[in-house]
Design an enzyme around this catalytic site. Structure first.
Site, PDB file in Angstrom:
ATOM      1  N   GLU A 195       0.825  -1.208   0.000  1.00 53.40           N
ATOM      2  CA  GLU A 195       0.000   0.000   0.000  1.00 53.40           C
ATOM      3  C   GLU A 195       0.859   1.259   0.000  1.00 53.40           C
ATOM      4  O   GLU A 195       0.505   2.270  -0.623  1.00 53.40           O
ATOM      5  CB  GLU A 195      -0.925   0.036   1.223  1.00 53.40           C
ATOM      6  CG  GLU A 195      -1.814  -1.184   1.384  1.00 53.40           C
ATOM      7  CD  GLU A 195      -1.210  -2.230   2.316  1.00 53.40           C
ATOM      8  OE1 GLU A 195      -1.915  -2.644   3.245  1.00 53.40           O
ATOM      9  OE2 GLU A 195      -0.046  -2.610   2.098  1.00 53.40           O
ATOM     10  N   CYS A 220      -2.078  -3.577   7.535  1.00 56.44           N
ATOM     11  CA  CYS A 220      -1.622  -3.820   8.908  1.00 56.44           C
ATOM     12  C   CYS A 220      -1.988  -2.652   9.810  1.00 56.44           C
ATOM     13  O   CYS A 220      -2.069  -1.500   9.378  1.00 56.44           O
ATOM     14  CB  CYS A 220      -0.121  -4.082   8.935  1.00 56.44           C
ATOM     15  SG  CYS A 220       0.888  -2.683   8.399  1.00 56.44           S
ATOM     16  N   CYS A 246       0.148   0.444   7.974  1.00 54.12           N
ATOM     17  CA  CYS A 246      -0.371   0.948   6.703  1.00 54.12           C
ATOM     18  C   CYS A 246      -1.696   1.677   6.900  1.00 54.12           C
ATOM     19  O   CYS A 246      -2.024   2.603   6.153  1.00 54.12           O
ATOM     20  CB  CYS A 246      -0.550  -0.203   5.716  1.00 54.12           C
ATOM     21  SG  CYS A 246       1.014  -0.949   5.217  1.00 54.12           S
ATOM     22  N   TRP A 250      16.007 -39.326 -16.039  1.00 51.91           N
ATOM     23  CA  TRP A 250      15.118 -38.436 -15.301  1.00 51.91           C
ATOM     24  C   TRP A 250      13.723 -39.042 -15.329  1.00 51.91           C
ATOM     25  O   TRP A 250      13.305 -39.591 -16.348  1.00 51.91           O
ATOM     26  CB  TRP A 250      15.082 -37.042 -15.908  1.00 51.91           C
ATOM     27  CG  TRP A 250      16.375 -36.320 -15.848  1.00 51.91           C
ATOM     28  CD1 TRP A 250      17.293 -36.189 -16.834  1.00 51.91           C
ATOM     29  CD2 TRP A 250      16.897 -35.615 -14.715  1.00 51.91           C
ATOM     30  NE1 TRP A 250      18.357 -35.436 -16.413  1.00 51.91           N
ATOM     31  CE2 TRP A 250      18.136 -35.072 -15.111  1.00 51.91           C
ATOM     32  CE3 TRP A 250      16.429 -35.380 -13.412  1.00 51.91           C
ATOM     33  CZ2 TRP A 250      18.925 -34.302 -14.250  1.00 51.91           C
ATOM     34  CZ3 TRP A 250      17.209 -34.625 -12.572  1.00 51.91           C
ATOM     35  CH2 TRP A 250      18.437 -34.099 -12.988  1.00 51.91           C
ATOM     36  N   ASP A 300      21.924 -39.020  -4.973  1.00 52.99           N
ATOM     37  CA  ASP A 300      21.835 -38.072  -6.089  1.00 52.99           C
ATOM     38  C   ASP A 300      22.924 -37.014  -6.062  1.00 52.99           C
ATOM     39  O   ASP A 300      23.185 -36.378  -7.089  1.00 52.99           O
ATOM     40  CB  ASP A 300      20.470 -37.382  -6.088  1.00 52.99           C
ATOM     41  CG  ASP A 300      19.318 -38.351  -6.310  1.00 52.99           C
ATOM     42  OD1 ASP A 300      19.586 -39.493  -6.735  1.00 52.99           O
ATOM     43  OD2 ASP A 300      18.168 -37.961  -6.048  1.00 52.99           O
ATOM     44  N   LEU A 312      20.850 -28.800  -4.783  1.00 52.38           N
ATOM     45  CA  LEU A 312      19.681 -28.230  -4.120  1.00 52.38           C
ATOM     46  C   LEU A 312      19.636 -26.719  -4.282  1.00 52.38           C
ATOM     47  O   LEU A 312      19.388 -25.967  -3.343  1.00 52.38           O
ATOM     48  CB  LEU A 312      19.654 -28.603  -2.627  1.00 52.38           C
ATOM     49  CG  LEU A 312      19.573 -30.106  -2.320  1.00 52.38           C
ATOM     50  CD1 LEU A 312      19.508 -30.328  -0.815  1.00 52.38           C
ATOM     51  CD2 LEU A 312      18.385 -30.756  -3.009  1.00 52.38           C
ATOM     52  N   GLU A 334      11.777 -32.435  -0.823  1.00 55.92           N
ATOM     53  CA  GLU A 334      12.148 -33.202  -2.006  1.00 55.92           C
ATOM     54  C   GLU A 334      12.776 -34.521  -1.578  1.00 55.92           C
ATOM     55  O   GLU A 334      13.797 -34.948  -2.121  1.00 55.92           O
ATOM     56  CB  GLU A 334      13.097 -32.402  -2.890  1.00 55.92           C
ATOM     57  CG  GLU A 334      12.485 -31.144  -3.487  1.00 55.92           C
ATOM     58  CD  GLU A 334      13.318 -30.561  -4.609  1.00 55.92           C
ATOM     59  OE1 GLU A 334      13.843 -31.337  -5.430  1.00 55.92           O
ATOM     60  OE2 GLU A 334      13.452 -29.328  -4.659  1.00 55.92           O
TER      61      GLU A 334
END
Length: 378
Positions: free
Chosen positions: A55, A78, A87, A173, A203, A207, A295
């Site tokens: 805002e 807020c 705000c 994959w 693997d 990451l 993951e």
């Protein structure tokens, strides 16, 4: 095509908020549009925690035209002093005519107080415009601000027969390049990535979030009860983001020092043989990590699901069948006796990425979907 109305301008505000998802830390992503005499005079997004809210950016752009204007904002303004002033005070001092709110702020310190303050000062307020879309933008914030626990999104890719790798362990994959690009966007939008040590060893992933343009890098988190992660792991070879290792009091001291020397921060989560995942989530929350992309392999995913720590599931389904009795699946846990006990996904969304189909939904936990083992462990 719809004419100009509150939903039209709220959709613009939602687009502004969407563009900043992932870069506001534990703060919500918020967008704002200011309209005066039928034209847009101000636009804004909350871009970073501790800086001006949406805002305020929009009001600064609108200048004197803010007086009597309509302000669209995806989240209730807020009403408290935090790292920035409220705000509401600025909206009141600028003498705007009307404020249209997407959804109320679940923060117990706000929770409707912003709307009440505006109304008390003679400003017309309409709330609940595109409410579900506005709320879903801030899944992580909505949970964290109330529970101080991170919102966990489990991402997994499997074949049509539910396998995440061949029986040999080969997984490159499962999904296509378009799906993998979507995963990098998910990494950009989450504060941390969580994997199990088996995945980290098998693997050897970085990451990281990799795009054609620079993107935000999530904190790397590894669940490793016995500290088996080698110091030579690729995720420990760069300083793009911190590495946190969730471990236990039973982890060997020599391995602790080796990983600390490699740059990892160790977090003890219980004294048992396995990482206490509930405690792990609490500790990550204490570090102001509000969103986690899980993951993991089948065991970690299954354990997180069993303990009801997964809030959202994103499943990429590839048009492949690989078979194999020993091939791992997305979620490995004791399971249920009857199909009616299965955990269902709510608010299901289906998308297409190349040849893959992506299913996204929120797991619905109920008494009937609680396994005997998880009841014992709780």
């Amino acid at each position: 095509m719809l004419g100009l109305n509150d939903e039209h301008y709220m959709r613009i505000a939602l687009q502004l908020a969407e563009a900043a998802v992932g870069q506001t830390g534990i703060n919500p992503a918020v967008g704002s549009v200011i309209v005066k005499d039928g034209r847009i005079v101000g636009l804004g997004s909350h871009l970073r925690r501790g800086e001006a809210h949406a805002e305020i950016h929009a009001l600064n752009m609108a200048g004197s035209e803010a007086q009597g204007a309509t302000v669209y904002v995806t989240l209730e303004p807020c009403s408290i002093h935090g790292r920035t002033p409220p705000c509401c005070e600025r909206l009141i001092s600028e003498r705007v005519g009307r404020v249209v709110v997407g959804c109320l702020d679940p923060n117990p310190l706000v929770a409707g107080n912003g709307v009440r303050a505006l109304k008390a000062n003679g400003i017309e307020v309409a709330s609940g415009v595109l409410e579900q879309e506005a709320a879903s933008l801030n899944d992580a914030y909505n949970k964290f601000i109330v529970t101080r626990m991170p919102f966990v999104t489990a991402k997994t890719a499997s074949t049509l027969d539910g396998k995440i790798a061949a029986y040999t362990g080969d997984s490159r994959w499962v999904s296509g390049p378009e799906s993998r690009e979507a995963v990098h966007r998910l990494r950009h939008r989450n504060q941390a990535i969580l994997v199990g040590v088996d995945t980290a060893i098998a693997d050897d992933p970085q990451l990281s979030s990799r795009h054609a343009v620079p993107s935000l890098q999530p904190i790397r988190v590894v669940a490793d009860s016995q500290l088996r992660l080698p110091p030579t792991a690729r995720l420990l070879q760069d300083a793009t983001a911190p590495v946190l290792i969730l471990t236990t009091g039973q982890a060997p001291p020599d391995r602790r020092q080796r990983l600390r020397d490699a740059g990892a921060e160790l977090i003890d989560c219980g004294d048992g043989p396995h990482v206490d995942l509930q405690q792990a989530m609490r500790q990550l929350g204490q570090r102001e990590i509000a969103s986690i992309l899980l993951e993991g392999g089948g065991r970690l995913n299954g354990a997180m699901l069993e303990q009801r720590l997964i809030d959202k599931i994103v499943l990429f389904l590839a048009p492949k069948i690989i078979g194999g009795d020993e091939a791992p699946s997305s979620f490995r846990f004791a399971g249920f006796e009857r199909m009616e006990q299965a955990i269902r996904l709510q608010q299901l969304n289906i998308e297409r990425y190349g040849d893959d189909v992506c299913l996204t939904g929120y797991p619905e936990y109920s008494e009937s979907s609680e396994s005997p083992e998880s009841r014992i462990n709780r």
